[in-house]
Scaffold this active site. Structure first.
Site, PDB file in Angstrom:
ATOM      1  CG  ASN A  97      -2.126  -0.899   1.013  1.00 12.89           C
ATOM      2  OD1 ASN A  97      -2.411  -1.305  -0.113  1.00 12.89           O
ATOM      3  ND2 ASN A  97      -2.818  -1.229   2.088  1.00 12.89           N
ATOM      4  CG  LEU A 334      -5.971  -8.489   4.112  1.00 11.12           C
ATOM      5  CD1 LEU A 334      -7.047  -7.538   3.620  1.00 11.12           C
ATOM      6  CD2 LEU A 334      -5.935  -9.723   3.220  1.00 11.12           C
ATOM      7  CG  HIS A 335       0.670  -9.609   5.568  1.00  9.19           C
ATOM      8  ND1 HIS A 335       0.840  -9.851   6.907  1.00  9.19           N
ATOM      9  CD2 HIS A 335       0.176 -10.762   5.049  1.00  9.19           C
ATOM     10  CE1 HIS A 335       0.480 -11.082   7.192  1.00  9.19           C
ATOM     11  NE2 HIS A 335       0.066 -11.659   6.079  1.00  9.19           N
ATOM     12  CB  CYS A 336       0.151  -2.830   4.458  1.00  9.42           C
ATOM     13  SG  CYS A 336       0.001  -2.397   6.175  1.00  9.42           S
ATOM     14  CB  SER A 337       0.201  -6.279   0.321  1.00  6.98           C
ATOM     15  OG  SER A 337       1.336  -5.730   0.888  1.00  6.98           O
TER      16      SER A 337
END
Ligand SMILES: Cc1ncc(COP(=O)(O)O)c(C=O)c1O
Length: 380
Positions: A97, A334-337
């Site tokens: 992100n 979601l690991h910022c992705s």
């Protein structure tokens, strides 16, 4: 605690880093501002850190490397300082992100964006990048390795295409700086964004941005630089142009020690150690019933990041059990992705992410494998 969240931020740091932050906090003035001894000495910490980082990445001119707060800060300074209405940008379907959100904000202001799809293992087809190039393509912006599944991108080859076509090449090295060799010349990188707080072992609140001298970024913030103070306009000289305000001197001094530690151990040895851990972990978990592994099977093709799920158990619950029952720190979700999860098919479930680092051991890997066997057994 067995710490497998090094992809988010590294822990522990080498002792030299803790000691230097502590030492410098007690003696530092404001670098580049003032001519007394404490200010001058503080300027030297910054200069030394710049020098260490430049030699690590083979950056010839240290004035082209600026200190930032983190990778996100670096990417924003680069993308917003470079792009203007009508420019076309190519990026990938694996981005964090921190890359895609500034790009989407710029799209709202009139840049054109092509997101090149990757396969479910996170690999990009170089021909798809070539096909996406248009007459107004200004930038190819790509992460070096996925923070979700660790897949390494062929940046040298893509950089060479960018160079041939006179397109700027930006690399987000959040998951590779400090654990994988990066050479801005050999890898054809024009702009390199990196964190200090992950594999470079610096404290949080440190990061950096290299900008080749062929590129002139506009500022996204202006302010005090300690230079050309008679002018009410931002100086045009680097690094001052892009480095306004008092820097995180103790943090940057700590980062310098992190880089020195890496050089002492050797990037190749760090990479080999992490590959050994990945291989052992993949071997150990692949036969556990109900475990779904994502990404490449081959440790050569990934950095020390492994994402998995256990069928029928929520990723958050697996991470919670690992923490509470086994004292193992992982990250779920979601690991910022969101883009990467769309690509690998886990947008709804997320994943449990194991982020290995230099200080992890094979014994810790074995404990995690045993823990996963126990958790998975409950679901059989
Ligand atoms: C690929 C990638 N890009 C950018 C970032 C953002 O990094 P930072 O937290 O240093 O801003 C991360 C963080 O995990 C990342 O993995």
């Amino acid at each position: 605690m067995i710490y497998f969240d090094n992809a988010a931020t590294s822990w522990p740091k080498p002792d030299e880093v803790y000691n230097e932050v502590n030492r410098v906090m007690r003696i530092c003035g404001n670098p580049g501002r003032g001519s007394h001894r404490m200010a001058i000495e503080s300027g030297r910490f910054i200069l030394d850190a710049r020098g260490e980082l430049c030699s690590l990445f083979n950056i010839k001119n240290p004035m082209r490397l600026i200190f930032t707060l983190n990778t996100t800060d670096s990417l924003n300074i680069a993308l917003k300082g470079l792009l203007k209405t009508g420019d076309h940008v190519i990026t990938s379907g694996m981005e964090h992100n921190s890359m895609i959100r500034p790009l989407m904000a710029l799209k709202n202001k009139g840049i054109e964006l092509t997101i090149v799809k990757c396969n479910e293992k996170g690999n990009i087809d170089i021909d798809d990048i070539k096909k996406a190039v248009k007459s107004n393509t200004k930038l190819i912006a790509l992460l070096h390795a996925s923070n979700v599944i660790g897949t390494i991108m062929p940046i040298r080859e893509i950089g060479s295409i960018a160079r041939e076509m006179e397109i700027t090449f930006l690399v987000d090295a959040a998951q590779t700086a400090g654990n994988y060799p990066i050479d801005v010349e050999e890898d054809n990188i024009d702009i390199l964004a990196f964190p200090g707080h992950k594999s470079l072992f610096g404290p949080q609140g440190t990061g950096g941005l290299y900008v080749s001298d062929k590129i002139n970024l506009h500022t996204i913030k202006e302010g005090g630089t300690g230079s050309i103070s008679e002018s009410i306009f931002q100086p045009d000289i680097m690094p001052d142009k892009l480095e306004s305000g008092t820097p995180n001197t103790p943090g940057i001094a700590g980062l310098k020690e992190g880089v020195k530690f890496i050089k002492k151990i050797g990037i190749k040895n760090i990479r080999n150690h992490e590959k050994k851990l990945i291989k052992r972990f993949l071997e150990g978990v692949k036969d556990i019933p109900n475990v779904i592994l994502y990404g490449e099977d081959n440790a050569e093709k990934r950095v020390g990041i492994v994402s998995l799920n256990i069928k029928d158990i929520d990723a958050g619950e697996v991470s919670y059990i690992l923490d509470k029952a086994f004292d193992i720190a992982t990250r779920s979700g979601l690991h910022c992705s969101s883009l990467a999860h769309q690509t690998i098919g886990t947008l709804r479930s997320g994943t449990v992410r194991f982020g290995f680092g230099y200080f992890n051991t094979e014994n810790e890997i074995d404990k995690a494998i045993t823990a996963l066997w126990k958790i998975a057994k409950e679901t059989v």
